[in-house]
Design a protein around this motif. Structure first.
Motif, mmCIF file in Angstrom:
data_model
loop_
_atom_site.group_PDB
_atom_site.id
_atom_site.type_symbol
_atom_site.label_atom_id
_atom_site.label_comp_id
_atom_site.label_asym_id
_atom_site.label_seq_id
_atom_site.Cartn_x
_atom_site.Cartn_y
_atom_site.Cartn_z
ATOM 1 N N LYS A 87 -22.984 -14.625 107.527
ATOM 2 C CA LYS A 87 -22.582 -15.988 107.044
ATOM 3 C C LYS A 87 -23.099 -16.849 107.531
ATOM 4 C CE LYS A 87 -17.711 -14.435 108.764
ATOM 5 N NZ LYS A 87 -17.027 -14.038 109.552
ATOM 6 N N GLU A 88 -23.223 -17.905 106.661
ATOM 7 C CA GLU A 88 -23.881 -19.069 106.750
ATOM 8 C C GLU A 88 -23.708 -19.819 108.388
ATOM 9 O OE1 GLU A 88 -23.491 -22.750 106.722
ATOM 10 O OE2 GLU A 88 -20.862 -21.404 106.625
ATOM 11 N N GLY A 89 -24.537 -20.720 109.362
ATOM 12 C CA GLY A 89 -24.306 -20.027 110.912
ATOM 13 C C GLY A 89 -23.711 -21.702 110.692
ATOM 14 N N VAL A 90 -23.122 -22.475 110.018
ATOM 15 C CA VAL A 90 -22.930 -24.658 110.169
ATOM 16 C C VAL A 90 -21.639 -23.876 111.097
ATOM 17 C CG1 VAL A 90 -21.809 -26.370 109.264
ATOM 18 C CG2 VAL A 90 -23.821 -25.244 107.784
ATOM 19 N N LYS A 91 -20.533 -22.990 110.992
ATOM 20 C CA LYS A 91 -18.883 -22.975 111.895
ATOM 21 C C LYS A 91 -20.074 -22.422 113.442
ATOM 22 C CE LYS A 91 -15.678 -23.856 109.781
ATOM 23 N NZ LYS A 91 -14.486 -24.678 110.808
ATOM 24 N N LEU A 92 -20.398 -21.578 113.279
ATOM 25 C CA LEU A 92 -21.578 -20.685 114.675
ATOM 26 C C LEU A 92 -21.959 -22.599 115.438
ATOM 27 C CD1 LEU A 92 -21.305 -18.669 116.541
ATOM 28 C CD2 LEU A 92 -23.571 -18.124 115.403
ATOM 29 N N SER A 93 -23.087 -23.202 115.019
ATOM 30 C CA SER A 93 -23.657 -24.258 115.157
ATOM 31 C C SER A 93 -22.763 -25.241 116.003
ATOM 32 C CB SER A 93 -24.686 -24.884 114.312
ATOM 33 O OG SER A 93 -23.913 -25.411 113.040
ATOM 34 N N CYS A 99 -19.783 -25.432 122.708
ATOM 35 C CA CYS A 99 -19.323 -24.147 124.561
ATOM 36 C C CYS A 99 -20.256 -24.343 125.203
ATOM 37 C CB CYS A 99 -19.969 -22.945 123.831
ATOM 38 S SG CYS A 99 -19.523 -21.710 125.235
ATOM 39 N N HIS A 100 -21.300 -25.421 124.870
ATOM 40 C CA HIS A 100 -22.349 -26.350 125.766
ATOM 41 C C HIS A 100 -22.070 -26.859 126.856
ATOM 42 C CE1 HIS A 100 -26.489 -26.783 126.754
ATOM 43 N NE2 HIS A 100 -26.019 -27.720 127.631
ATOM 44 N N ILE A 101 -21.339 -27.924 125.492
ATOM 45 C CA ILE A 101 -20.735 -29.374 126.889
ATOM 46 C C ILE A 101 -19.225 -28.966 127.034
ATOM 47 C CG2 ILE A 101 -19.553 -31.777 125.746
ATOM 48 C CD1 ILE A 101 -22.317 -31.533 124.809
ATOM 49 N N SER A 102 -18.204 -27.450 127.258
ATOM 50 C CA SER A 102 -17.603 -27.090 127.354
ATOM 51 C C SER A 102 -17.743 -27.258 129.184
ATOM 52 C CB SER A 102 -16.681 -26.041 126.409
ATOM 53 O OG SER A 102 -15.854 -25.857 127.288
ATOM 54 N N GLY A 103 -19.405 -26.222 129.118
ATOM 55 C CA GLY A 103 -19.461 -25.911 129.964
ATOM 56 C C GLY A 103 -19.878 -27.064 130.689
#
Length: 266
Positions: A87-93, A99-103
């Protein structure tokens, strides 16, 4: 229009139990946050500031017990899932950023200078102390990871105590204050396996929100010294050829990508 969001608990993405792998990256209806207690709903603006690309996230406290109809999927596992599916990574990015901001939000509730409770800043990802005016931005800790080769084009891989038994990867470590990234690479290699390298060159990078890193990949050539693992982090290290490789890091990680590039060149 129904508002949707990504749900996180620590570095895990939360989804309903019946969610298939192909649906993992789909945002969920925000109203599902009512199934949890003490959640924080937040907006993550796009890196380029474009409003249509803003992400809504829901942060669930680490101690919260998940409802029976929900499951937690480590975001790290999504890297290998995406890679395997091609899969291309737009959604994953977007997931990695959220995730980073949540933590970070879990750790930045209070001002680091005066202890007052921080306020969110509308339209921004940072927080502002209402008492002393200190601004708090998401923390990013740069770390280097280095693929080391020798004149025979062998690759040096090491087993870290934190790895699963039998898995080998590159030497890596965090950048220290006052160091260039190249100096970090040379120091970590010297400290962990007792050799010197040369021709340290940038290769690639990858966001790594576990919990707040940016992995910066380098290539280096062996110069001198005898491999001697430090015994604290590194238990074993050795030279390998493409025909006798040990178990490698999972696909989707920068560490595996550096190895794959080396294999492709050979």
């Amino acid at each position: 229009m129904e508002k949707k969001a990504f749900f996180f608990q620590g570095d895990g993405l939360l989804v309903p139990q019946n969610t298939s792998d192909s649906q993992i990256t789909e945002e969920l209806p925000l109203e599902l946050s009512k199934e949890f207690e003490d959640t924080q709903v937040f907006t993550v603006p796009a890196v380029d500031g474009s409003p249509p690309s803003a992400i809504t996230g829901v942060s669930v406290p680490p101690e919260a017990v998940l409802p029976v109809n929900w499951k937690r999927i480590p975001v790290r596992r999504l890297l290998s899932m995406f890679s395997a599916a091609g899969k291309e990574g737009v959604k994953l990015s977007k997931i990695m950023r959220a995730c980073h901001i949540s933590g970070w939000r879990q750790e930045s509730r209070f001002c680091g200078s005066c202890g007052a409770e921080n306020n969110d800043v509308p339209g921004g990802e940072h927080r502002l102390c209402p008492k002393c005016g200190r601004m708090e931005f998401p923390r990013i800790c740069p770390a280097v990871i280095v693929i080391i080769t020798d004149k025979d084009n062998r690759i040096l891989l090491a087993h870290n105590k934190r790895f699963k038994q039998g898995v080998y990867s590159h030497i890596s470590g965090f950048n220290e204050a006052g160091e260039s990234l190249e100096e970090t690479a040379a120091r970590e290699i010297r400290e962990e396996i007792n050799i010197e390298v040369e021709n340290i060159e940038y290769a690639a990078s990858q966001p790594w929100p576990f919990p707040n890193s940016l992995m910066i990949g380098f290539r280096a050539r062996y110069l001198s010294g005898t491999i001697h693992p430090d015994g604290e982090e590194i238990e074993a290290a050795a030279w390998f050829t493409k025909d006798n490789l040990p178990e490698l890091p999972t696909e989707g990680s920068l560490s595996r990508s550096l190895i794959n590039d080396w294999l492709a060149e050979n």
